[in-house]
Design a protein around this motif. Structure first.
Motif, PDB file in Angstrom:
ATOM      1  N   VAL A  29       0.859  -1.091  -0.034  1.00 11.06           N
ATOM      2  CA  VAL A  29       0.090  -0.137   0.048  1.00 11.06           C
ATOM      3  C   VAL A  29       0.887   1.258  -0.084  1.00 11.06           C
ATOM      4  N   SER A  31       1.765   5.465  -0.575  1.00  8.01           N
ATOM      5  CA  SER A  31       1.115   6.772  -0.194  1.00  8.01           C
ATOM      6  C   SER A  31       0.765   7.586  -1.228  1.00  8.01           C
ATOM      7  N   GLU A  77      -3.945   6.358   1.188  1.00  2.29           N
ATOM      8  CA  GLU A  77      -3.475   5.057   0.892  1.00  2.29           C
ATOM      9  C   GLU A  77      -3.884   4.370  -0.440  1.00  2.29           C
TER      10      GLU A  77
END
Length: 97
Positions: A29, A31, A77
Motif C-alpha cells: 500500500v 502513499s 493509501e
C-alpha cells in the motif's frame, strides 16, 4: 472539517464496496499512485479492500492485467488496480479529486 463534511465522510466509508486482492499476493500500500511513493503498509494474504475513489498514476502489470488505475483504499493509501479483482478493466469508483 465541518459536521456536514464529517457525516459525508462516514457515509462514504460505510457504503464503499469491498474487492478481493489477488490470491497469493501481499500487496504494498503506497502513499500515492505509483511505486515512487513510500510504502505505508502491506496487505496480508486474502485481504479485501474498499475502493473510495480511483486515480490515474504509474502503469503497473499484475495478475489482473496492466493498468494505470490506482485505488484509494483509505486516507493517503493507494494500491494498483492490477492487483484488485474489480471485474472491470476501467473505473469502478469515482475519480479522486
Amino acid at each position: 472539517m465541518s459536521i456536514d463534511e464529517s457525516a459525508e465522510s462516514v457515509a462514504a466509508t460505510a457504503s464503499a464496496t469491498r474487492y478481493p486482492v489477488a490470491p497469493g499476493y501481499r500487496v504494498n500500500v503506497r502513499s500515492g499512485p505509483g511505486t515512487k511513493y513510500r510504502i505505508v503498509r502491506t496487505l496480508p494474504l486474502g485481504a479485501s479492500v474498499p475502493i473510495y475513489c480511483q486515480t490515474p498514476g504509474e502503469w503497473i502489470s499484475g495478475p489482473y492485467g496492466t493498468t494505470n488505475i490506482w485505488d484509494n483504499i483509505a486516507d493517503g493509501e493507494f494500491v494498483s488496480d492490477a492487483y484488485v479483482k474489480t471485474g472491470s478493466d476501467g473505473y469502478v469508483a469515482p475519480r479522486c479529486s
